[in-house]
Design an enzyme around this catalytic site. Structure first.
Site, PDB file in Angstrom:
ATOM      1  N   GLY A  73       0.825  -1.205   0.000  1.00 53.79           N
ATOM      2  CA  GLY A  73       0.000   0.000   0.000  1.00 53.79           C
ATOM      3  C   GLY A  73       0.856   1.251   0.000  1.00 53.79           C
ATOM      4  O   GLY A  73       1.982   1.260  -0.504  1.00 53.79           O
ATOM      5  N   CYS A  74       0.352   2.318   0.583  1.00 54.81           N
ATOM      6  CA  CYS A  74       1.048   3.603   0.593  1.00 54.81           C
ATOM      7  C   CYS A  74       2.380   3.511   1.328  1.00 54.81           C
ATOM      8  O   CYS A  74       2.442   3.051   2.472  1.00 54.81           O
ATOM      9  CB  CYS A  74       0.170   4.659   1.257  1.00 54.81           C
ATOM     10  SG  CYS A  74       0.987   6.256   1.457  1.00 54.81           S
ATOM     11  N   PHE A  75       3.448   3.973   0.679  1.00 56.38           N
ATOM     12  CA  PHE A  75       4.761   3.858   1.320  1.00 56.38           C
ATOM     13  C   PHE A  75       4.917   4.758   2.535  1.00 56.38           C
ATOM     14  O   PHE A  75       5.767   4.506   3.389  1.00 56.38           O
ATOM     15  CB  PHE A  75       5.925   4.040   0.341  1.00 56.38           C
ATOM     16  CG  PHE A  75       5.859   5.180  -0.632  1.00 56.38           C
ATOM     17  CD1 PHE A  75       5.156   6.345  -0.372  1.00 56.38           C
ATOM     18  CD2 PHE A  75       6.544   5.083  -1.841  1.00 56.38           C
ATOM     19  CE1 PHE A  75       5.133   7.390  -1.284  1.00 56.38           C
ATOM     20  CE2 PHE A  75       6.527   6.121  -2.770  1.00 56.38           C
ATOM     21  CZ  PHE A  75       5.817   7.280  -2.484  1.00 56.38           C
TER      22      PHE A  75
END
Length: 218
Positions: A51-53
């Protein structure tokens, strides 16, 4: 026609994202020989996409033995990916983190445990509100020993949950560091609505699951 247009656009986007994962260039990445990153000053590197880093970086930086986590892109076939290009879903890359850690303090095996404990392991092509192939879950291995650890833990989790685990298993090839403004984003922008509503709750949920691996202060 106005009602049909959003459906057509979504269909096209879904098709493009899937094409990015199934084209011949992507298959070549999946079947490549893994590249092993040597130790530097006693520190090792591991690579994860989930997902979002911004979220993943914050999770790993809360773990004992992790010196730093860097946001970037990996798993694709496009050279010099950028945030804008990655967000199209057409580069093959996923948002990923480079975890720099002391193997004398924390093992690769534990980092894989952290990975699964800090996500919804059954969500395909995303985590939470972030959807698309650029947000898909990937664990990267650098040698056969790491691949075995990943596959055994993935299989055990699938059995435990009686569900298919979404994370793909890729040979590590190259990590592209993201733009400077993405680094340490959660720490630098605690007031950001996404950070408050997505990143911090995800971090706290993980910390409640694995308190034994956390640094004393984060």
């Amino acid at each position: 026609m106005k009602r049909l247009l959003p459906i057509l656009l979504l269909t096209l986007l879904f098709s493009c994202n899937n094409q990015a994962q199934t084209n011949p260039k992507q298959e070549a990445v999946k079947n490549a020989k893994p590249i092993e990153v040597p130790l530097k000053n006693g520190l090792a590197k591991a690579y994860f996409a989930s997902g979002c880093f911004w979220c993943v970086e914050a999770v790993y930086e809360s773990v004992k033995g992790v010196n730093e986590a860097i946001s970037g892109y990996s798993g694709g076939y496009t050279q010099n990916p950028t945030y804008e290009k990655s967000n199209t879903g057409l580069t093959g890359h996923a948002e990923a983190v480079e975890v720099i850690y002391d193997p004398k303090v924390v093992s690769f095996s534990t980092l894989v445990d952290v990975y699964f404990a800090s996500q919804n392991p059954t969500q395909v092509n995303g985590q939470g509100p972030d959807r698309g192939s650029q947000y898909r879950s990937i664990i990267f291995y650098q040698n056969d020993a790491q691949k075995k650890i990943i596959e055994e833990k993935k299989a055990a989790l699938a059995k435990q949950l009686n569900a298919t685990i979404a994370a793909e298993v890729y040979p590590f090839q190259k990590f592209w560091k993201a733009e400077d403004y993405h680094q340490n984003y959660e720490k630098l922008h605690p007031e950001n609505p996404y950070i408050q509503n997505v990143s911090i709750p995800r971090l706290k949920k993980f910390q409640a699951k694995m308190p034994e691996v956390l640094k004393e202060k984060h």
